[in-house]
Design a protein around this motif. Sequence first.
Motif, PDB file in Angstrom:
ATOM      1  N   THR A  90      -2.804  -5.983 -13.239  1.00  0.00           N
ATOM      2  CA  THR A  90      -3.645  -6.835 -12.404  1.00  0.00           C
ATOM      3  C   THR A  90      -3.131  -6.730 -10.970  1.00  0.00           C
ATOM      4  N   LEU A  91      -4.012  -7.009 -10.016  1.00  0.00           N
ATOM      5  CA  LEU A  91      -3.724  -6.755  -8.606  1.00  0.00           C
ATOM      6  C   LEU A  91      -4.183  -7.939  -7.767  1.00  0.00           C
ATOM      7  N   ALA A  92      -3.273  -8.524  -7.018  1.00  0.00           N
ATOM      8  CA  ALA A  92      -3.632  -9.560  -6.040  1.00  0.00           C
ATOM      9  C   ALA A  92      -3.353  -8.994  -4.664  1.00  0.00           C
ATOM     10  N   LEU A  93      -4.414  -8.786  -3.909  1.00  0.00           N
ATOM     11  CA  LEU A  93      -4.321  -8.089  -2.626  1.00  0.00           C
ATOM     12  C   LEU A  93      -4.723  -9.044  -1.516  1.00  0.00           C
ATOM     13  N   THR A  94      -3.827  -9.234  -0.563  1.00  0.00           N
ATOM     14  CA  THR A  94      -4.118 -10.090   0.590  1.00  0.00           C
ATOM     15  C   THR A  94      -4.210  -9.209   1.827  1.00  0.00           C
ATOM     16  N   LEU A  95      -5.340  -9.317   2.518  1.00  0.00           N
ATOM     17  CA  LEU A  95      -5.658  -8.440   3.647  1.00  0.00           C
ATOM     18  C   LEU A  95      -6.054  -9.276   4.853  1.00  0.00           C
ATOM     19  N   PRO A  96      -5.603  -8.885   6.046  1.00  0.00           N
ATOM     20  CA  PRO A  96      -6.013  -9.649   7.228  1.00  0.00           C
ATOM     21  C   PRO A  96      -7.506  -9.539   7.503  1.00  0.00           C
ATOM     22  N   GLU A  97      -8.073  -8.414   7.159  1.00  0.00           N
ATOM     23  CA  GLU A  97      -9.505  -8.235   7.386  1.00  0.00           C
ATOM     24  C   GLU A  97      -9.976  -7.116   6.468  1.00  0.00           C
ATOM     25  N   ARG A  98     -11.255  -7.061   6.267  1.00  0.00           N
ATOM     26  CA  ARG A  98     -11.764  -5.988   5.424  1.00  0.00           C
ATOM     27  C   ARG A  98     -11.726  -4.672   6.186  1.00  0.00           C
ATOM     28  N   ASN A  99     -11.190  -3.640   5.522  1.00  0.00           N
ATOM     29  CA  ASN A  99     -11.098  -2.320   6.140  1.00  0.00           C
ATOM     30  C   ASN A  99     -11.361  -1.315   5.018  1.00  0.00           C
ATOM     31  N   ASP A 100     -12.595  -0.803   5.005  1.00  0.00           N
ATOM     32  CA  ASP A 100     -13.016  -0.003   3.848  1.00  0.00           C
ATOM     33  C   ASP A 100     -12.233   1.300   3.703  1.00  0.00           C
ATOM     34  N   ASP A 101     -11.859   1.916   4.841  1.00  0.00           N
ATOM     35  CA  ASP A 101     -11.065   3.148   4.753  1.00  0.00           C
ATOM     36  C   ASP A 101      -9.709   2.856   4.102  1.00  0.00           C
ATOM     37  N   TRP A 102      -9.100   1.767   4.547  1.00  0.00           N
ATOM     38  CA  TRP A 102      -7.803   1.386   3.987  1.00  0.00           C
ATOM     39  C   TRP A 102      -7.947   1.103   2.494  1.00  0.00           C
ATOM     40  N   LEU A 103      -8.985   0.350   2.139  1.00  0.00           N
ATOM     41  CA  LEU A 103      -9.191  -0.018   0.734  1.00  0.00           C
ATOM     42  C   LEU A 103      -9.424   1.206  -0.147  1.00  0.00           C
ATOM     43  N   ALA A 104     -10.221   2.137   0.359  1.00  0.00           N
ATOM     44  CA  ALA A 104     -10.510   3.336  -0.440  1.00  0.00           C
ATOM     45  C   ALA A 104      -9.235   4.141  -0.673  1.00  0.00           C
ATOM     46  N   ALA A 105      -8.404   4.261   0.366  1.00  0.00           N
ATOM     47  CA  ALA A 105      -7.159   5.014   0.218  1.00  0.00           C
ATOM     48  C   ALA A 105      -6.196   4.290  -0.716  1.00  0.00           C
ATOM     49  N   PHE A 106      -6.102   2.970  -0.561  1.00  0.00           N
ATOM     50  CA  PHE A 106      -5.239   2.176  -1.440  1.00  0.00           C
ATOM     51  C   PHE A 106      -5.677   2.357  -2.893  1.00  0.00           C
ATOM     52  N   ALA A 107      -6.965   2.239  -3.133  1.00  0.00           N
ATOM     53  CA  ALA A 107      -7.479   2.356  -4.507  1.00  0.00           C
ATOM     54  C   ALA A 107      -7.219   3.759  -5.060  1.00  0.00           C
ATOM     55  N   ARG A 108      -7.272   4.779  -4.201  1.00  0.00           N
ATOM     56  CA  ARG A 108      -6.998   6.148  -4.640  1.00  0.00           C
ATOM     57  C   ARG A 108      -5.538   6.280  -5.100  1.00  0.00           C
TER      58      ARG A 108
END
Lengths: 324, 324
Positions: A90-108
């Motif tokens: 399970t994953l709890a991710l806290t982000l200052p703002e939504r950043n789709d490039d960052w999210l896609a790379a993290f998920a990869r």
Amino acid sequence: MDNQPRSEFDLIGRFFADLGAHRADVLLGVGDDCALLEVPVGLSLAVSIDTLVAGIHFFHDCDAEAVGHKSLAVGLSDLAAMGASPAWATLALTLPERNDDWLAAFARGFGDLARTYGVRLVGGDTTRGPLSVTVQVHGLVRPAAAVRRDGARPGDLVWVSGTLGDAGLALRHLREGDPVDPALRARLERPDPRVALGSALRGIATAMIDLSDGLAGDLGHILAASGVGAEIDLAAVPLSSAVASRIASEGDWSLPLSSGDDYELCFCAPPEQASLIGSLGNTLSCALSVVGRIRPEPGLVARMPSGESITLTNAGYDHFSDNT
Amino acid sequence: MDNQPRSEFDLIGRFFADLGAHRADVLLGVGDDCALLEVPVGLSLAVSIDTLVAGIHFFHDCDAEAVGHKSLAVGLSDLAAMGASPAWATLALTLPERNDDWLAAFARGFGDLARTYGVRLVGGDTTRGPLSVTVQVHGLVRPAAAVRRDGARPGDLVWVSGTLGDAGLALRHLREGDPVDPALRARLERPDPRVALGSALRGIATAMIDLSDGLAGDLGHILAASGVGAEIDLAAVPLSSAVASRIASEGDWSLPLSSGDDYELCFCAPPEQASLIGSLGNTLSCALSVVGRIRPEPGLVARMPSGESITLTNAGYDHFSDNT
């Protein structure tokens, strides 16, 4: 107290749908109040939770794919140290703002490692705030076969996998603004958890821990839990040539002894298991080295290459670190 | 990249040793690489992870005991919404600095609620960084008896427990600097998860969710998962007198519909179960109210007390919130 619309952060969940390996034991995954998971009869559940905080555990500008990889790797390393087979995360991710490039790379980064080890992401939470990542891993192991910290016995040999101090050296280079060899940097940012080795050591190792804080402190946890002591031979500690050079030039053993993030395994086993362990290492293409021996007297003694012996304290061996 | 001695933060773990109820199914708790847990044959494991961030989900100066309570309560509410019985929790706590008074109060709030619901804290991680709390809860439920979001059928009645909007009203008072009635404030800061009700509704409710984001959005999740719609009657939504007065004076239904943190349960059930559900509510001393009915047509329609019907959007109903 968050009255902001959650829809934007709910959308983030789409990056994490279907992440990792398919597993038939996931009765219900991401998208309900809870995930529902099936633990096979005869196996117990092994769980571990870890947080990585930006600015503390990784640089704010660290490659998001590496952050995704490492946030799962540190948990898989805990499962390996128990001899448990990875199953779910399970994953709890806290982000200052939504950043789709960052999210896609993290998920990869997270997803690639999850697939490698047959892990399924089954649930999570995304919130707004200072960047940090908390991952809980769930593994499966026969309760009698789980390798704890408290089973080391006098006479056991102390083993470590791989080489120690590489992650610490990479971190020093990064902090000093020096160029870093990519392979060395990968040891810090993309550790490869010793999952196969941990499982193979069930029934062989008497005690095991993963090296997240350095050999002295982590072996110290085994000694404290087992009520024993140990002598280690620094000349036998496996080092990459880069770390060996640094130690030769500075005379400072803190890299292998007290810098963290190696995620190698440290384990104890009776001497008569040595040849079996050696062949396991060959089978798994994983260097395994004897670095010392368990003694009945409490405390951790290090024999320096000069022949001098020094006693390492029990309080975390902080005198080896940069900060004391 | 944290090369600081971990010993100080390791010490924090002492506040969390032996926290919560004793459970014989904890084979190994806090203090090894993993906790080892025994899931009974025939039951599946239900897990949920949630993060509360200071400044987002609670005020920085919020009473630490309340933060400890709420960080566990939100997870127990997820287990309740699944009909699962609480068993174990893990805690990842990130703190800017060590503060023993804060930690003792946090552990008290967390531990009291854990004992109330028979939960054992089995593992955790303490790290340095901006204040936030991530808790994973683990519950047990027969897989066939777990109440999901996707079982609502046309004709089912839509029920909610307790009263809605109280937490949102308390938050408005706090933000506006107004005095807040302690009972109302407790609804925001110390929600009581509906664990007994959730378990009692196994085999009765066709779909269930906990109200963390407001009735409109959370019921919307049931509707989306079940492929149905619903009509709700705003005059039937249970309100405390404080929330009812606020709505009467402002004509704004956002408190019960889209302010979060109520942690009541919303569930669906066929009309023929109504008298059984009513008697359950009496047995548990928990007010249960029918607020609407499931329809085959998608979408959520609210009948205003004036008789007018309005269609709530599917996108999180953000037009009811303060921020749009």
